[in-house]
Design a protein around this motif. Structure first.
Motif, short mmCIF file in Angstrom:
data_model
loop_
_atom_site.label_atom_id
_atom_site.label_comp_id
_atom_site.label_asym_id
_atom_site.label_seq_id
_atom_site.Cartn_x
_atom_site.Cartn_y
_atom_site.Cartn_z
N GLU A 15 -3.47 -4.23 0.85
CA GLU A 15 -2.63 -4.93 -0.14
C GLU A 15 -2.79 -6.43 0.12
O GLU A 15 -2.52 -6.89 1.23
N GLY A 16 -3.22 -7.17 -0.87
CA GLY A 16 -3.44 -8.59 -0.67
C GLY A 16 -4.49 -8.82 0.41
O GLY A 16 -5.60 -8.31 0.33
N GLN A 17 -4.11 -9.56 1.44
CA GLN A 17 -5.02 -9.86 2.54
C GLN A 17 -4.82 -8.94 3.75
O GLN A 17 -5.38 -9.18 4.82
N THR A 18 -4.03 -7.87 3.58
CA THR A 18 -3.65 -7.02 4.70
C THR A 18 -4.27 -5.63 4.57
O THR A 18 -4.26 -5.05 3.49
N SER A 19 -4.78 -5.11 5.69
CA SER A 19 -5.30 -3.75 5.73
C SER A 19 -4.79 -3.04 6.98
O SER A 19 -4.73 -3.63 8.06
N VAL A 20 -4.42 -1.78 6.82
CA VAL A 20 -4.04 -0.95 7.96
C VAL A 20 -4.78 0.38 7.88
O VAL A 20 -5.14 0.84 6.79
N ILE A 21 -5.00 0.97 9.03
CA ILE A 21 -5.58 2.30 9.11
C ILE A 21 -4.55 3.22 9.76
O ILE A 21 -3.93 2.87 10.77
N ILE A 22 -4.36 4.39 9.16
CA ILE A 22 -3.43 5.39 9.67
C ILE A 22 -4.23 6.56 10.24
O ILE A 22 -5.14 7.07 9.60
N GLU A 35 -11.33 -4.13 12.78
CA GLU A 35 -11.30 -5.23 11.82
C GLU A 35 -10.04 -5.28 10.97
O GLU A 35 -9.82 -6.26 10.25
N VAL A 36 -9.22 -4.24 11.02
CA VAL A 36 -8.01 -4.23 10.21
C VAL A 36 -6.89 -4.96 10.95
O VAL A 36 -7.03 -5.35 12.11
N ASP A 37 -5.75 -5.13 10.27
CA ASP A 37 -4.63 -5.85 10.87
C ASP A 37 -3.81 -4.97 11.81
O ASP A 37 -3.21 -5.46 12.76
N ALA A 38 -3.75 -3.67 11.50
CA ALA A 38 -2.93 -2.78 12.32
C ALA A 38 -3.41 -1.35 12.19
O ALA A 38 -4.05 -0.97 11.20
N VAL A 39 -3.08 -0.57 13.21
CA VAL A 39 -3.30 0.87 13.20
C VAL A 39 -1.95 1.55 13.37
O VAL A 39 -1.15 1.17 14.24
N LEU A 40 -1.69 2.54 12.54
CA LEU A 40 -0.46 3.33 12.60
C LEU A 40 -0.81 4.74 13.05
O LEU A 40 -1.73 5.36 12.50
N VAL A 41 -0.09 5.25 14.04
CA VAL A 41 -0.35 6.57 14.59
C VAL A 41 0.87 7.46 14.35
O VAL A 41 1.97 7.13 14.80
N THR A 42 0.67 8.58 13.66
CA THR A 42 1.80 9.47 13.38
C THR A 42 2.18 10.30 14.59
O THR A 42 3.37 10.55 14.84
N HIS A 43 1.18 10.77 15.36
CA HIS A 43 1.46 11.57 16.55
C HIS A 43 0.21 11.65 17.42
O HIS A 43 -0.85 11.15 17.03
N ASP A 93 1.23 -8.22 4.23
CA ASP A 93 1.80 -7.93 2.91
C ASP A 93 2.40 -6.54 2.81
O ASP A 93 2.82 -6.13 1.71
N LEU A 94 2.44 -5.80 3.90
CA LEU A 94 2.91 -4.42 3.86
C LEU A 94 4.25 -4.27 4.56
O LEU A 94 4.43 -4.73 5.70
N HIS A 95 5.18 -3.62 3.89
CA HIS A 95 6.46 -3.22 4.48
C HIS A 95 6.37 -1.74 4.81
O HIS A 95 6.01 -0.92 3.95
N ILE A 96 6.70 -1.39 6.05
CA ILE A 96 6.50 -0.02 6.52
C ILE A 96 7.82 0.54 7.03
O ILE A 96 8.49 -0.08 7.86
N ALA A 97 8.19 1.70 6.51
CA ALA A 97 9.40 2.41 6.94
C ALA A 97 8.98 3.70 7.63
O ALA A 97 8.08 4.40 7.17
N VAL A 98 9.65 4.00 8.74
CA VAL A 98 9.29 5.16 9.56
C VAL A 98 10.25 6.31 9.26
O VAL A 98 11.47 6.13 9.27
N HIS A 99 9.67 7.48 9.00
CA HIS A 99 10.45 8.68 8.71
C HIS A 99 9.97 9.80 9.62
O HIS A 99 8.88 10.35 9.42
N GLU A 100 10.77 10.16 10.61
CA GLU A 100 10.38 11.25 11.51
C GLU A 100 10.67 12.60 10.87
O GLU A 100 11.70 12.79 10.21
N SER A 101 9.76 13.54 11.05
CA SER A 101 10.00 14.93 10.64
C SER A 101 9.22 15.84 11.57
O SER A 101 8.20 15.45 12.14
N ALA A 102 9.71 17.05 11.72
CA ALA A 102 9.15 17.96 12.72
C ALA A 102 7.71 18.33 12.39
O ALA A 102 7.36 18.63 11.25
N HIS A 103 6.87 18.30 13.41
CA HIS A 103 5.50 18.76 13.28
C HIS A 103 5.50 20.24 12.91
O HIS A 103 6.31 21.03 13.40
#
Length: 208
Positions: A15-22, A35-43, A93-103
């Motif tokens: 989004e815009g100038q921001t990139s993330v990898i999940i 090369e991205v701005d952030a990495v998000l790890v779910t588990h 440019d990214l707003h991130i909300a965390v929602h936990e749920s059972a694997h």
């Protein structure tokens, strides 16, 4: 926002100038991980995080931000930001909300990790290995193939939560026959429940 499927559950969002990898997992690591701005790890399961590859990317780019569950601390040897259910944070440019749920349950004796979902800019939801209750998101990244799920689970999730559009992910264990079968089933579910299915293959993108 641009959504690019990588492989299995790995997705890149820009989004815009921001990139993330999940979830850059061990099945196939994106070449641009450093090369991205952030990495998000779910588990912490290896198909969702290749710890060695992430450590290498962090070595190449010490500014690479990493966010994940507390359990990740036992798998990487660099500082990262621990996040949990209810947390929110900004990456450019990214707003991130965390929602936990059972694997999802694999077998009765298989221990299960903490599983986080990430809602990006209130529009795109990556659920990790779960089917969380979160109504009416614009685009849901829905796991479609795993030892812990069946297609009835996918249908129940779509019917109950009704995302406007959905993309099937978590299909790295399928061969071509399985992938083609699932895409036909997902298309039929979308039509039956008046939803839009975006059948992205690895490397393909969509703008929303």
């Amino acid at each position: 926002m641009k959504i690019t499927r990588r492989y299995h559950s790995c997705v890149e969002l820009s989004e815009g100038q921001t990139s993330v990898i999940i979830d850059p997992g061990s099945f196939e690591v994106p070449e641009n991980l450093a090369e991205v701005d952030a990495v998000l790890v779910t588990h912490i399961h290896p198909d969702h995080v290749d710890a060695a590859a992430l450590t290498t990317a962090r070595g190449k780019n010490p500014q690479l931000a990493v966010y994940g569950p507390a359990e990740l601390v036992g798998h990487v040897d660099f500082p990262y930001t621990t996040v949990a259910d209810g947390d929110t944070f900004e990456v450019g440019d990214l707003h991130i909300a965390v929602h936990e749920s059972a694997h999802g349950t694999v077998t009765r004796s298989t221990p299960l990790p903490e599983n986080l979902g990430f809602l990006i800019n209130g529009r795109v939801l990556h659920t990790g290995d779960s089917f969380p209750e979160l109504d009416g998101v614009e685009v849901a990244l829905v796991p479609v193939s795993a030892p812990w799920l069946k297609m009835l689970d996918v249908e129940d999730y779509l019917r109950a939560n009704r995302p406007t559009r959905f993309i099937g992910v978590h299909d790295g264990i399928d061969n071509d026959f399985g992938l083609n079968l699932r895409r036909r089933l997902l298309g039929a579910l979308a039509e039956e429940h008046a939803l839009e299915y975006l059948p992205l293959r690895p490397g393909e993108s969509v703008e929303i």
